[in-house]
Enzyme design. Structure first.
Site: not given
Ligand code: GLN
Length: 204
Positions: A183, A185, A54-56, A86
């Site tokens: 990923h 999953e 996701g977006e960390s 990720c």
């Molecule tokens: N670029 C995202 C981040 O830095 C990670 C991307 C992903 O989870 N597919 O949080």
């Protein structure tokens, strides 16, 4: 025994992990329930946890406002098995920086003694696939799907490298915690999820 497998459900691609984890539980002929984890109380209830992509930064900020991140960090330090993928891997790291903007002042659990370069593959290569060698999972290559992926740029002494590509390390394990830049999953291959489940059943 019925395993309680948690999935951090604050932000990110949880549905794909729910399906992959369910399939892995079936493949291993285990009994297990999937629990979406949103609160410190939920963190307390699980035998292992998946932290999705996701977006960390968003994930970390939201998870720290209600105390979930610190509870998670505590349980991980006590040996709770985890699979971070990720953004989930980033959240578990000790240090992270962005390839372009430099050090990121983002909330992390600090559980894996690694340093992360976020968005390490840049814009042109935002997404790609690679056939990975992951000896822990057997000889057959693992289909690695990288989406705005990070790279692991340094690993501490207690960290095992599970897989690397030309650019650097893409999967690690430290104790009961597994982290991947890709990923699993989305790959249709449950070997990594099954390996994660084996860390739970080994401890049970
Ligand atoms: N670029 C995202 C981040 O830095 C990670 C991307 C992903 O989870 N597919 O949080």
């Amino acid at each position: 025994m019925t395993l309680k497998v948690g999935i951090l459900g604050i932000q990110g691609d949880l549905e794909e992990h729910v399906s992959a984890a369910k399939k892995a539980i079936e493949d291993e002929r285990l009994k297990g329930d999937l629990l979406i984890v949103k609160t410190p109380h939920d963190v307390e209830a699980v035998d292992g946890i998946i932290i999705p992509g996701g977006e960390s930064t968003t994930m970390g900020v939201l998870a720290s406002t209600n105390g979930t991140l610190s509870k998670l960090s505590k349980r991980l330090s006590e040996g709770l098995p985890a699979l971070g993928t990720c953004a989930g891997l980033i959240l578990l790291a000790k240090r992270s920086q962005d390839r372009v903007v430099g050090p990121t002042d983002q909330p992390l659990t600090g559980s894996l003694d690694i340093e992360i370069s976020r968005n390490a593959f840049g814009r042109q290569r935002e997404s790609f696939e690679a056939q990975l060698s992951v000896p822990k999972l057997g000889n057959e290559p693992f289909r690695g799907i990288f989406i705005r992926a990070p790279l692991i740029t340094s690993v501490g002494r207690k960290v095992d490298v599970l897989s690397r590509i030309q650019e650097g390390v893409v999967a690690v394990q430290q104790g009961n915690i597994i982290g991947t830049c890709f990923h699993p999953e989305l790959s249709g291959d449950t070997r990594l999820h099954r390996y994660f489940l084996s860390l739970i059943t080994r401890d049970a």
